[in-house]
Enzyme design. Sequence first.
Site, short mmCIF file in Angstrom:
data_model
loop_
_atom_site.label_atom_id
_atom_site.label_comp_id
_atom_site.label_asym_id
_atom_site.label_seq_id
_atom_site.Cartn_x
_atom_site.Cartn_y
_atom_site.Cartn_z
N ARG A 13 0.77 -1.21 0.00
CA ARG A 13 -0.30 0.06 -0.10
C ARG A 13 0.67 1.42 0.00
O ARG A 13 0.43 2.21 -0.60
CB ARG A 13 -0.88 -0.10 1.15
N SER A 40 -4.69 4.80 5.86
CA SER A 40 -4.58 3.17 5.67
C SER A 40 -4.24 3.07 4.34
O SER A 40 -3.31 2.07 3.87
CB SER A 40 -5.87 2.38 5.71
N GLU A 61 -18.99 4.77 -0.04
CA GLU A 61 -18.18 4.08 -1.49
C GLU A 61 -18.93 4.23 -2.70
O GLU A 61 -18.47 4.26 -3.67
CB GLU A 61 -17.61 2.65 -1.16
N PHE A 86 -14.61 -3.02 0.06
CA PHE A 86 -15.55 -1.89 0.00
C PHE A 86 -14.87 -1.07 -1.42
O PHE A 86 -16.10 -0.43 -1.93
CB PHE A 86 -15.25 -0.82 0.90
N HIS A 112 -5.72 -3.77 1.62
CA HIS A 112 -6.03 -4.74 2.50
C HIS A 112 -6.81 -5.92 1.94
O HIS A 112 -7.96 -6.31 2.41
CB HIS A 112 -7.15 -4.04 3.55
N ASP A 120 -8.64 -7.97 11.82
CA ASP A 120 -9.89 -7.74 11.48
C ASP A 120 -10.99 -8.68 11.12
O ASP A 120 -12.03 -8.73 11.35
CB ASP A 120 -9.97 -6.63 10.25
#
Lengths: 317, 281
Positions: A13, A40, A61, A86, A112, A120
């Site tokens: 990322r 993030s 989103e 998402f 992610h 998570d």
Amino acid sequence: MKIYENTGNKDTRSGFGDGLTELGQTNKDVVALCADLTGSLKMNAFANNHPDRFFQVGIAEANMMGMAAGMTIGGKIPFTGTFANFSTGRVYDQIRQSIAYSDKNVKICASHSGLTLGEDGATHQILEDIGLMKMLPGMTVINTCDYNQTKAATLAIANLHGPVYLRFGRPKVANFTPENGTFEIGKAVLLQEGTDVTIVATGHLVWEALEAAKALNEKGISAEVINIHTIKPLDEEAIIKSVQKTGCIVTAEEHNYLGGLGESVARTLALHHPTAQEFVATNDTFGESGTPAQLLEKYGLNAENIALKAEKVIKRK
Amino acid sequence: MADTQHLKYLVTQVRRDIVRQVHAVSSGHPGGSLGCTEFLVTLYNEVMDHDPSFQMDGVNEDLFFLSNGHISPVFYSVLARAGYFPVEELSTFRKLNTRLQGHPTTHEDLPGVRIASGSLGQGMSVAIGAAATKKLNGDDKMVYTLHGDGELQEGQIWEAAMYAAANKVDNLIATVDVNGQQIDGSTDQVLALGDLSNKFKAFGWDVVTIEKGNDVDAIIDGINDAKTLSGKEKPVCILLHTEMGNGVDFMMGSHAWHGIAPNDEQLADALSQNPETLGDY
């Protein structure tokens, strides 16, 4: 045997974030949208450098995808940033109608992805996104393997006209591809030449595939390793050429075997060169909480299992 | 004073186009199309600064996005009669290999269409994006949208409405076709929309209500009011009260003609109520 050096663990990322920062300086048409995950997604630098070209949309989103589609009208190149779940499942119809069917030049950038999101758990660990995106006509699907490659891919997709899904992840992983290397969309990268078995891998599992090849080499098995960063369009020629030599193949991905790289490879081989194939992928299951390393081990997405599958598929030749 | 007589001729001709298109393929959505005919004719012929030679980017032009894409018959007719493509092409509506798909798309390169729509609730977000790009480009033209009232049941509309107000998207005029009807019945029966004016105001929008949404003069006045409110750091919503099926008596007053086509006899009846003005396709 070619030796790849890990120049230090880094997250993919951050490769995206640094690529986007560079694009901010070099391409005035690039705009970025984020759904409350700026940190993030490592989009802070772009947001700070270009507040007029950064759009914080909040936890919305669907609106983000529609806005991105609209922003292309007038020449902008929107990069959307949120988690892979998402970025795809939550907004499938928005991507399908407003972006893919409408031929809009939107770059859907998803962090992610997969199990390595970690603690998570399954609500956030999408293992179906490659399938969702590759089924959309006209969508380019890219899953990068390390920091350097993710940065290079981020720069490259700005120059491709059309919708792109760029998939990367959260954890710090080996960084081993060339710094400031070129990224050719749709072109497989031959990392290791071998003769007994072909291993094609994507994303975080490329490094695992190289580790597996090392272990196999110690057992006297010569594995060819190919990095498939672009799942669609797939470099069919590179795959066929390799299996013509090795006669068997293992595919490795951090994704469900349904809809992933492995299925795309299987279709290619069924049509052009039927070949024994084994899959390293999740087995039609959701993920769960745990550290990335624990999860990769539990679900068999590591070098050890790639090597096991390689030995298995060699016996099926 | 606007040449409303010409607009009224156009309205009558577009109504004919609508019922003839859906009749020819025994499918399509005449009710909402007829209800929005006066609005779209006025928007394209009296309000918007637009270029029928059509460039997708629409730089220095007003843009329109049809969010309730099922009323494609009226959209296609208005575009054709504004010069975007030959009116004869209306005869291909919904037929194999047509550019005039059941719901509008950019995929077949039909001039005048900038986004696919049909799956509801997406057009306001697209319009906000286009409006943002206009601001970045220093382009002071407006972005218009049209939505069905039933469409407001989609959650994405309210994500977009919240964004537009919070971010002062004041080059956007979103119109809601308030006809009180949807497929399964009246909006009150299906999922009551409540007080739309106060809902949009509570979201931070300015609201203009056009009570006579099938009256060309009232529409011109209402859109002018909306344009006066634009550029003042708030998005503007027009609540356009219309009659579904307007102009064809047996299609008015219910949801029945949302998505069905007239038979031969009904077509003849509808056409007799709307005599040819500018020439059929």
